[in-house]
Design a protein around this motif. Structure first.
Motif, PDB file in Angstrom:
ATOM      1  N   GLN A 448       0.884  -1.160   0.000  1.00 47.23           N
ATOM      2  CA  GLN A 448       0.000   0.000   0.000  1.00 47.23           C
ATOM      3  C   GLN A 448       0.915   1.202   0.000  1.00 47.23           C
ATOM      4  O   GLN A 448       1.773   1.342   0.863  1.00 47.23           O
ATOM      5  CB  GLN A 448      -0.867   0.006   1.249  1.00 47.23           C
ATOM      6  CG  GLN A 448      -2.192  -0.690   1.055  1.00 47.23           C
ATOM      7  CD  GLN A 448      -3.138   0.081   0.144  1.00 47.23           C
ATOM      8  OE1 GLN A 448      -3.262   1.290   0.253  1.00 47.23           O
ATOM      9  NE2 GLN A 448      -3.786  -0.620  -0.754  1.00 47.23           N
ATOM     10  N   SER A 449       0.739   2.019  -0.972  1.00 46.58           N
ATOM     11  CA  SER A 449       1.738   3.050  -1.216  1.00 46.58           C
ATOM     12  C   SER A 449       1.369   4.376  -0.569  1.00 46.58           C
ATOM     13  O   SER A 449       0.292   4.899  -0.772  1.00 46.58           O
ATOM     14  CB  SER A 449       1.870   3.241  -2.721  1.00 46.58           C
ATOM     15  OG  SER A 449       2.797   4.253  -2.971  1.00 46.58           O
ATOM     16  N   ALA A 450       2.269   4.874   0.242  1.00 46.22           N
ATOM     17  CA  ALA A 450       2.181   6.240   0.750  1.00 46.22           C
ATOM     18  C   ALA A 450       3.628   6.639   1.040  1.00 46.22           C
ATOM     19  O   ALA A 450       4.519   6.269   0.267  1.00 46.22           O
ATOM     20  CB  ALA A 450       1.282   6.322   1.972  1.00 46.22           C
ATOM     21  N   ASP A 451       3.913   7.324   2.147  1.00 43.14           N
ATOM     22  CA  ASP A 451       5.285   7.764   2.395  1.00 43.14           C
ATOM     23  C   ASP A 451       6.265   6.596   2.526  1.00 43.14           C
ATOM     24  O   ASP A 451       7.474   6.785   2.311  1.00 43.14           O
ATOM     25  CB  ASP A 451       5.335   8.638   3.651  1.00 43.14           C
ATOM     26  CG  ASP A 451       4.742  10.010   3.410  1.00 43.14           C
ATOM     27  OD1 ASP A 451       5.204  10.714   2.496  1.00 43.14           O
ATOM     28  OD2 ASP A 451       3.794  10.385   4.127  1.00 43.14           O
ATOM     29  N   ASN A 452       5.776   5.407   2.880  1.00 41.54           N
ATOM     30  CA  ASN A 452       6.652   4.247   2.938  1.00 41.54           C
ATOM     31  C   ASN A 452       7.325   3.985   1.592  1.00 41.54           C
ATOM     32  O   ASN A 452       8.421   3.446   1.518  1.00 41.54           O
ATOM     33  CB  ASN A 452       5.882   3.002   3.400  1.00 41.54           C
ATOM     34  CG  ASN A 452       4.558   2.844   2.677  1.00 41.54           C
ATOM     35  OD1 ASN A 452       3.751   3.757   2.678  1.00 41.54           O
ATOM     36  ND2 ASN A 452       4.342   1.706   2.052  1.00 41.54           N
ATOM     37  N   ARG A 453       6.653   4.403   0.520  1.00 44.99           N
ATOM     38  CA  ARG A 453       7.212   4.192  -0.811  1.00 44.99           C
ATOM     39  C   ARG A 453       8.546   4.938  -0.987  1.00 44.99           C
ATOM     40  O   ARG A 453       9.443   4.474  -1.677  1.00 44.99           O
ATOM     41  CB  ARG A 453       6.196   4.672  -1.845  1.00 44.99           C
ATOM     42  CG  ARG A 453       6.589   4.371  -3.259  1.00 44.99           C
ATOM     43  CD  ARG A 453       5.407   4.639  -4.143  1.00 44.99           C
ATOM     44  NE  ARG A 453       5.777   4.717  -5.536  1.00 44.99           N
ATOM     45  CZ  ARG A 453       4.963   5.177  -6.475  1.00 44.99           C
ATOM     46  NH1 ARG A 453       3.761   5.603  -6.160  1.00 44.99           N
ATOM     47  NH2 ARG A 453       5.339   5.207  -7.726  1.00 44.99           N
ATOM     48  N   SER A 454       8.664   6.111  -0.362  1.00 41.75           N
ATOM     49  CA  SER A 454       9.902   6.889  -0.489  1.00 41.75           C
ATOM     50  C   SER A 454      11.096   6.086   0.032  1.00 41.75           C
ATOM     51  O   SER A 454      12.196   6.171  -0.516  1.00 41.75           O
ATOM     52  CB  SER A 454       9.797   8.196   0.297  1.00 41.75           C
ATOM     53  OG  SER A 454       8.653   8.917  -0.107  1.00 41.75           O
ATOM     54  N   PHE A 455      10.885   5.317   1.098  1.00 39.22           N
ATOM     55  CA  PHE A 455      11.946   4.476   1.661  1.00 39.22           C
ATOM     56  C   PHE A 455      12.173   3.253   0.771  1.00 39.22           C
ATOM     57  O   PHE A 455      13.309   2.858   0.501  1.00 39.22           O
ATOM     58  CB  PHE A 455      11.584   4.052   3.095  1.00 39.22           C
ATOM     59  CG  PHE A 455      11.603   5.187   4.078  1.00 39.22           C
ATOM     60  CD1 PHE A 455      10.568   6.119   4.118  1.00 39.22           C
ATOM     61  CD2 PHE A 455      12.657   5.343   4.963  1.00 39.22           C
ATOM     62  CE1 PHE A 455      10.589   7.186   5.016  1.00 39.22           C
ATOM     63  CE2 PHE A 455      12.693   6.402   5.868  1.00 39.22           C
ATOM     64  CZ  PHE A 455      11.653   7.318   5.889  1.00 39.22           C
ATOM     65  N   ASP A 456      11.080   2.673   0.314  1.00 42.22           N
ATOM     66  CA  ASP A 456      11.150   1.492  -0.544  1.00 42.22           C
ATOM     67  C   ASP A 456      11.932   1.794  -1.823  1.00 42.22           C
ATOM     68  O   ASP A 456      12.678   0.955  -2.318  1.00 42.22           O
ATOM     69  CB  ASP A 456       9.714   1.049  -0.878  1.00 42.22           C
ATOM     70  CG  ASP A 456       9.673  -0.337  -1.489  1.00 42.22           C
ATOM     71  OD1 ASP A 456      10.238  -1.262  -0.875  1.00 42.22           O
ATOM     72  OD2 ASP A 456       9.081  -0.489  -2.573  1.00 42.22           O
ATOM     73  N   GLU A 457      11.785   3.008  -2.326  1.00 39.50           N
ATOM     74  CA  GLU A 457      12.444   3.380  -3.582  1.00 39.50           C
ATOM     75  C   GLU A 457      13.966   3.326  -3.493  1.00 39.50           C
ATOM     76  O   GLU A 457      14.640   3.239  -4.504  1.00 39.50           O
ATOM     77  CB  GLU A 457      12.025   4.807  -3.996  1.00 39.50           C
ATOM     78  CG  GLU A 457      10.652   4.864  -4.620  1.00 39.50           C
ATOM     79  CD  GLU A 457      10.106   6.282  -4.778  1.00 39.50           C
ATOM     80  OE1 GLU A 457       9.086   6.433  -5.465  1.00 39.50           O
ATOM     81  OE2 GLU A 457      10.669   7.237  -4.192  1.00 39.50           O
ATOM     82  N   VAL A 458      14.502   3.413  -2.277  1.00 37.26           N
ATOM     83  CA  VAL A 458      15.960   3.320  -2.135  1.00 37.26           C
ATOM     84  C   VAL A 458      16.356   2.048  -1.376  1.00 37.26           C
ATOM     85  O   VAL A 458      17.432   1.966  -0.798  1.00 37.26           O
ATOM     86  CB  VAL A 458      16.573   4.572  -1.451  1.00 37.26           C
ATOM     87  CG1 VAL A 458      16.329   5.818  -2.293  1.00 37.26           C
ATOM     88  CG2 VAL A 458      16.033   4.760  -0.047  1.00 37.26           C
ATOM     89  N   GLY A 459      15.456   1.064  -1.400  1.00 33.66           N
ATOM     90  CA  GLY A 459      15.809  -0.252  -0.877  1.00 33.66           C
ATOM     91  C   GLY A 459      15.791  -0.373   0.633  1.00 33.66           C
ATOM     92  O   GLY A 459      16.387  -1.303   1.177  1.00 33.66           O
ATOM     93  N   LEU A 460      15.132   0.548   1.330  1.00 31.77           N
ATOM     94  CA  LEU A 460      15.061   0.455   2.789  1.00 31.77           C
ATOM     95  C   LEU A 460      13.768  -0.258   3.186  1.00 31.77           C
ATOM     96  O   LEU A 460      12.707   0.034   2.625  1.00 31.77           O
ATOM     97  CB  LEU A 460      15.107   1.852   3.415  1.00 31.77           C
ATOM     98  CG  LEU A 460      16.423   2.600   3.205  1.00 31.77           C
ATOM     99  CD1 LEU A 460      16.332   4.024   3.734  1.00 31.77           C
ATOM    100  CD2 LEU A 460      17.591   1.867   3.876  1.00 31.77           C
TER     101      LEU A 460
END
Ligand SMILES: [Zn+2]
Length: 533
Positions: A448-460
């Motif tokens: 489910q995409s929200a601000d967590n996506r910003s971290f996911d985008e750099v592999g965190l």
């Protein structure tokens, strides 16, 4: 308490076999202390009260957003958190605020008109009175037909919105069957929709082709340019489930200083809007009046709010929890996302007040501009961890463990999204177990995409919680009714206890959370724009 469905033991066994992951230690004594602090001394509704009733809507960089940011720093200092501060980022673009709205139907019979100005549109520059014109602008032919004829007019641009009888409940708690379905991986080869609700339980995403999307953007730009030629007031009715005095409405302009300033645009309740269209349709003379004070604020940098509980033996490693402090300008942004902000702040308070030892440092992030392409969290990730366009990572990136995000309304937590991170499953499933009797029963590989996506985008490693919908999709999400009264105290308290527990477990487990492979450098991110989500 019959509104809270209790998980049937069999269904729970089907959802979660915690014994299969016996290797993950769970500190039940700590969880007991967390629950005691969360349920006996809760401040979660007080945090929410300040964010909503006191500061009002919190469009990024608006006065309400800035006041809420200053307050959050002070409150977290009072909780005893360390390094509570605003971290600047930018550029954001221009902000927007409004301070006055009046709408009246004067003829054929007086009525107040329930509505509000949409974000990033101008005020009326004094009262405007006149006969509205219904100019449906849906096709290129419509644009040509009305070109040059809307100067000084009050223009209705949407089709009327039918109001069928409401025959299903307005709020919803997920059944065990729905959670079972959500716990299943999406069918291989089907791209699951990331959108709210559809992504949770629907089929494939209705994908707009790039060409269609470009056409739609071009049409919208042209329509706005035509209207900008001189319409005095634009009337719209809400999108989606707008009904019963509730308007789903966000913006009709953008934060981008290069975009044209859109004329005063008002979201009216469908009932008021439909009445005006019916009167015009029957050639009954109509007179309406509007007076709106609204305006753009000069471009400025924005800020995220952060604060910490310093860790012990692994203090250089970090676990984060967060939500977005910004909202749309309608309502008071209670479920989106004062709720998440209040829950994250409360989780920090619980951890601090319970005096539990934390090995890793725990940090909260309250983001700005989530509603404008995740602007605040993306900026934070770039400042601290990695630029997704180069994937050159920092030391902080190496030492990061996990991020937990809250942005699904104020409902009780029913599960956790693994965001595609299979290796994190054993840990999360073990952490769910102590909360089965509070309604949390599953983890899912879905995202489910929200601000967590910003971290996911750099592999965190980043995770979001699955929360009961309640009336998010029918009453509150981006609406004028997204207000404090729609928050459910018991749900907010449950969520804070779970979040504090997950953060505690992540901070104290032997290893940092396992990661997915590092992503390849990404295409440039879109600029902040006033698009939903
Ligand atoms: Zn949100």
């Amino acid at each position: 308490m019959k509104a809270f469905p209790r998980a049937a033991p069999l269904a729970v066994a089907g959802l979660l076999a915690a014994s299969a992951f016996a290797g993950e230690a769970v500190d039940l004594a700590a969880i007991q202390r967390i629950k005691a602090e969360a349920f006996r001394n809760s401040k979660v509704m007080d945090h929410a009260f300040w964010l909503t009733d006191v500061f009002g809507p919190r469009l990024t960089n608006s006065p309400g957003h800035r006041k809420a940011g200053a307050w959050a720093v002070t409150r977290m200092q009072e909780m005893g958190l360390a390094n509570a501060r605003q971290e600047p980022w930018g550029p954001f673009g221009r902000s927007w605020t409004y301070s006055h709205y009046e709408g009246h139907l004067i003829e054929p019979a007086y009525s107040s008109l329930v509505g509000f100005p949409l974000a990033w549109t101008r005020g009326t520059d004094g009262p405007v009175t006149g006969e509205p014109v219904y100019a449906l602008l849906e096709t290129e032919a419509d644009l040509e037909k009305w070109h040059g004829k809307l100067r000084g007019r009050i223009v209705l641009v949407d089709p009327p919105k039918p109001q069928p009888l409401l025959s299903s409940p307005l709020s919803h708690r997920f059944s065990e069957a729905e959670l079972q379905e959500e716990a299943m991986a999406p069918e291989p080869g089907v791209v699951p929709c990331r959108e709210f609700r559809l992504g949770a339980f629907g089929g494939p995403c209705p994908v707009l082709s790039p060409a269609d999307a470009a056409r739609r953007r071009a049409f919208r730009r042209k329509m706005q340019a035509y209207l900008a030629e001189g319409a005095a007031v634009i009337l719209q009715t809400g999108t989606g489930a707008s009904t019963g005095g509730t308007v789903f409405g966000m913006s009709f302009g953008t934060a981008d200083v290069n975009d044209p300033e859109t004329p005063c645009t008002i979201g009216l309740t469908p009932e008021d809007y439909n009445r005006i269209v019916r009167l015009l349709d029957q050639s009954v003379p109509v007179k309406a009046a509007f007076d709106v004070k609204a305006g753009f604020l000069p471009p400025a940098d924005s800020f995220n709010v952060t604060a910490e509980i310093p860790g012990g033996r692994l203090k250089d490693e970090v676990v984060m929890v967060g939500a977005h402090l910004d909202s749309w300008a309608t309502g008071t942004g209670a479920t989106d996302d004062a709720a998440g902000s209040a829950i994250a702040m409360e989780a920090m308070r619980i951890l601090k007040a319970s005096g539990l030892r934390l090995d890793r440092t725990v940090r909260i992030g309250l983001w700005a501009a989530e509603e404008q392409n995740l602007g605040g969290s993306r900026a934070y990730v770039k400042q601290h961890f990695a630029d997704p366009q180069t994937m050159a990572v920092t030391k902080e990136h190496d030492r990061f463990s996990a991020y937990f995000n809250l942005d699904q309304g104020g409902g009780r937590i029913r599960g956790a999204y693994l965001q595609g991170n299979d290796a994190a499953r054993p840990a999360l499933e073990a952490w769910v177990a102590p909360f089965r009797d509070l309604g949390m029963s599953m983890v899912t590989i879905r995202d489910q995409s929200a601000d967590n996506r910003s971290f996911d985008e750099v592999g965190l490693p980043s995770f979001q919680f699955l929360q009961d919908d309640l009336d998010y999709g029918t009453r509150t999400w981006h609406t004028n009714m997204d207000v404090y009264d729609r928050l459910q105290k018991g749900d907010m308290m449950q969520a804070a206890a779970i979040v504090a527990s997950f953060v505690y477990q992540a901070a104290n487990r032997d290893e940092r959370m396992p990661r997915k492979p590092l992503p390849r450098p990404a295409a440039p991110a879109p600029p902040p724009a006033a698009s939903p989500r």
